[in-house]
Scaffold this motif. Structure first.
Motif, short mmCIF file in Angstrom:
data_model
loop_
_atom_site.label_atom_id
_atom_site.label_comp_id
_atom_site.label_asym_id
_atom_site.label_seq_id
_atom_site.Cartn_x
_atom_site.Cartn_y
_atom_site.Cartn_z
N GLU A 148 29.31 -40.11 -8.34
CA GLU A 148 29.14 -39.35 -8.31
C GLU A 148 30.39 -39.02 -6.98
OE1 GLU A 148 26.67 -36.58 -4.36
OE2 GLU A 148 26.37 -38.89 -5.16
N VAL A 149 30.53 -37.31 -7.75
CA VAL A 149 31.96 -37.25 -7.35
C VAL A 149 31.62 -36.39 -5.50
CG1 VAL A 149 33.74 -35.57 -6.96
CG2 VAL A 149 33.01 -36.90 -8.87
N HIS A 150 32.38 -37.27 -4.51
CA HIS A 150 32.18 -36.68 -3.11
C HIS A 150 33.68 -36.13 -2.11
CE1 HIS A 150 34.33 -40.18 -2.20
NE2 HIS A 150 33.33 -41.00 -2.85
N SER A 151 34.21 -36.02 -2.99
CA SER A 151 36.02 -35.76 -2.73
C SER A 151 36.90 -35.35 -4.38
CB SER A 151 36.26 -36.74 -1.54
OG SER A 151 35.71 -36.69 -0.66
N VAL A 152 36.89 -33.91 -3.09
CA VAL A 152 38.09 -33.82 -4.34
C VAL A 152 39.95 -33.18 -3.43
CG1 VAL A 152 38.96 -31.89 -6.86
CG2 VAL A 152 36.78 -33.02 -6.20
N PRO A 199 30.23 -25.04 -3.14
CA PRO A 199 30.80 -24.25 -2.09
C PRO A 199 29.59 -23.83 -0.52
CG PRO A 199 31.47 -23.53 -3.71
CD PRO A 199 30.67 -23.68 -4.31
N VAL A 200 29.82 -23.81 0.41
CA VAL A 200 28.49 -23.32 1.38
C VAL A 200 29.62 -23.00 2.29
CG1 VAL A 200 26.32 -25.27 0.68
CG2 VAL A 200 28.15 -25.78 2.47
N SER A 201 30.46 -23.82 2.41
CA SER A 201 31.88 -22.68 3.72
C SER A 201 33.41 -23.45 3.67
CB SER A 201 31.39 -23.56 4.73
OG SER A 201 31.66 -25.19 5.35
N VAL A 202 34.09 -22.17 3.88
CA VAL A 202 35.35 -23.33 3.32
C VAL A 202 35.98 -22.33 4.83
CG1 VAL A 202 36.19 -20.31 2.36
CG2 VAL A 202 37.39 -21.94 2.22
N LYS A 217 51.36 -13.37 0.89
CA LYS A 217 51.32 -14.49 1.46
C LYS A 217 52.35 -15.58 1.08
CE LYS A 217 48.76 -13.56 4.38
NZ LYS A 217 48.64 -13.32 5.79
N ASP A 218 52.84 -17.07 1.42
CA ASP A 218 53.93 -17.83 0.66
C ASP A 218 52.77 -18.68 0.19
OD1 ASP A 218 56.22 -16.83 1.99
OD2 ASP A 218 56.01 -17.78 3.78
N SER A 219 51.43 -19.47 1.20
CA SER A 219 51.29 -20.58 1.03
C SER A 219 49.32 -20.16 1.38
CB SER A 219 51.40 -22.50 1.44
OG SER A 219 52.82 -22.01 0.94
N THR A 220 48.25 -20.73 1.24
CA THR A 220 46.98 -20.89 1.11
C THR A 220 46.80 -22.34 1.34
OG1 THR A 220 46.43 -18.53 0.84
CG2 THR A 220 45.10 -20.03 1.26
N PHE A 221 45.97 -22.87 2.23
CA PHE A 221 45.75 -24.46 2.04
C PHE A 221 43.94 -23.84 2.67
CE2 PHE A 221 49.51 -27.22 3.12
CZ PHE A 221 50.51 -26.59 1.82
N GLY A 222 42.16 -24.36 2.67
CA GLY A 222 41.64 -24.28 2.61
C GLY A 222 40.94 -26.23 1.67
N ILE A 223 39.85 -25.61 2.78
CA ILE A 223 38.40 -26.99 2.20
C ILE A 223 37.26 -26.36 2.05
CG2 ILE A 223 39.03 -27.24 4.71
CD1 ILE A 223 38.35 -30.77 4.19
N PHE A 224 37.03 -27.35 1.15
CA PHE A 224 35.43 -26.46 1.32
C PHE A 224 34.41 -27.68 1.20
CE2 PHE A 224 37.68 -22.78 -1.83
CZ PHE A 224 37.35 -22.15 -1.55
N GLY A 229 27.35 -32.15 -0.10
CA GLY A 229 28.46 -32.79 1.65
C GLY A 229 29.04 -33.88 0.52
N ALA A 230 29.81 -33.12 -0.54
CA ALA A 230 30.95 -33.42 -1.45
C ALA A 230 31.88 -32.31 -0.08
CB ALA A 230 30.93 -33.24 -2.71
N ILE A 231 33.10 -32.62 -0.16
CA ILE A 231 34.37 -32.07 0.31
C ILE A 231 35.65 -32.11 -1.07
CG2 ILE A 231 34.05 -31.90 2.39
CD1 ILE A 231 36.36 -34.30 2.55
#
Length: 373
Positions: A148-152, A199-202, A217-224, A229-231
């Protein structure tokens, strides 16, 4: 096996990508008729000659009203997709849409609803899905070989010639951001590999130390956070110097599961050329003088590479696969219009989070995405 359905193909937009797909159409036996449209008659007439097309016009309505047309490729500038897509949908013509589906989230939803109501077969141009390495990874995930994938984690690097080329064509630059225009490719790849997770939030951050002079913009970093529960971390910078050896895209992806990991290094540094002969870029805008590049990561141009005056690589496979989909009713890994709309909403949600400086709950209403500067 005999071809079941012949294609009367209309290509709207005769720039770099429209040209590639038209030249491939010229050589595909299932294309019985080819028509072209572009607002630049010189550009269109040149492609008509090179692709041996049957028809050219500067009016896409005139093209779509031709009785020969059964399928349409929309390859216009990013801000001008909506009208030709809706016109083709009304005429029940199969669609291949270059990403993004639109640059307005409300238009994107309108387009998706029209496509779903009409029942037309509509796919999106996400070329990375047709590369051998990603198809191999997809198969390993489908068969549960890392559990089961939990982190990408996904990181994309690009030199700045792509954004300069993109924004130079229009003054409507508000949503021509790293994520909406280019990060959408690696986001689509990650969502495809994580198929079944939503995804439920970012939460995201952006910076614009370099590209602000071009209105982006130059760059965008984010986390979903995903519904199970995976991120998923999604990062892109398209502000690398013009001399950066990657012609366009360098990608790294890490996928961690309960039973294993898949680590993808797709930066193209395994095939490097250094030369005294100046190299061109991937997408160089008209009137823009880029500095000479003397090192190149070969195979880093996403459409593919030329040999014997033919393009070889993922865009050829993607295009021929779509023609086979229409002619032979073959299943293909193309992104759907639903995928394209989802990708736009998620990339815009990242930009919204970066503007607000706080997380955004998903799904988010298109009106909310378009309400803020």
């Amino acid at each position: 096996m005999a071809i079941r359905n012949e294609i009367g193909l209309a290509i709207i937009g005769c720039g770099t990508i429209g040209r590639i797909r038209a030249i491939i159409a010229r050589d595909y036996p299932g294309i019985s008729w080819l028509g072209l449209c572009d607002i630049n008659p010189e550009l269109g007439q040149k492609l008509k000659s090179d692709s041996d097309a049957d028809f050219f016009t500067t009016d896409f309505y005139e093209l779509l009203n031709r009785p020969e047309v059964t399928a349409v490729i929309v390859a216009t500038d990013e801000n001008n997709h909506a009208a030709p897509i809706l016109a083709a949908t009304e005429r029940k013509q199969a669609l291949f849409i270059e990403k993004p589906i639109a640059t307005d989230a409300r238009e994107s939803l309108q387009i998706l609803r029209a496509i779903e109501a009409s029942g037309v077969d509509a796919v999106m141009g996400y070329t990375q899905r047709f590369r051998r390495r990603f198809l191999a990874v997809k198969e390993r995930l489908i068969t549960g070989q890392i559990g089961e994938v939990h982190s990408v984690v996904t990181r994309a690097f690009m030199n700045r010639m792509v954004p300069i080329a993109t924004v130079s064509r229009t003054q409507n630059r508000r949503h021509l951001t790293p994520m909406v225009v280019s990060g959408t490719h690696s986001l689509d790849m990650s969502m495809w590999l994580m198929e079944g997770k939503s995804p439920v939030s970012v939460y995201a951050k952006s910076t614009d130390k370099v590209m602000s002079r071009w209105g982006t913009k130059d760059s965008t970093f984010g986390i979903f956070e995903m519904d199970d529960g995976a991120i998923f971390s999604m990062n892109i910078s398209w502000a690398l110097p013009e001399v950066w050896p990657g012609s366009v895209y360098g990608l790294e992806v890490g996928i961690v599961g309960t039973e294993g990991v898949i680590d993808i290094e797709d930066t193209h540094r395994d095939l490097v050329m250094a030369t005294n002969v100046a190299q061109g870029g991937g997408y160089v805008p008209d009137g823009y003088s880029a500095p000479a590049r003397h090192v190149d990561f070969l195979t880093s141009y996403p459409p593919g590479d030329l040999h014997l005056s033919q393009l070889w690589g993922p865009m050829r496979e993607e295009t021929v696969s779509w023609y086979q989909r229409l002619c032979m009713n073959q299943p293909t890994p193309h992104a759907t219009a639903q995928d394209g709309h989802r990708n736009l909403i998620l990339t815009m949600a990242m930009d919204l989070s970066a503007r607000r400086g706080q997380p955004v709950e998903l799904p988010v209403d298109p009106e909310e995405l378009m309400a803020e500067d």
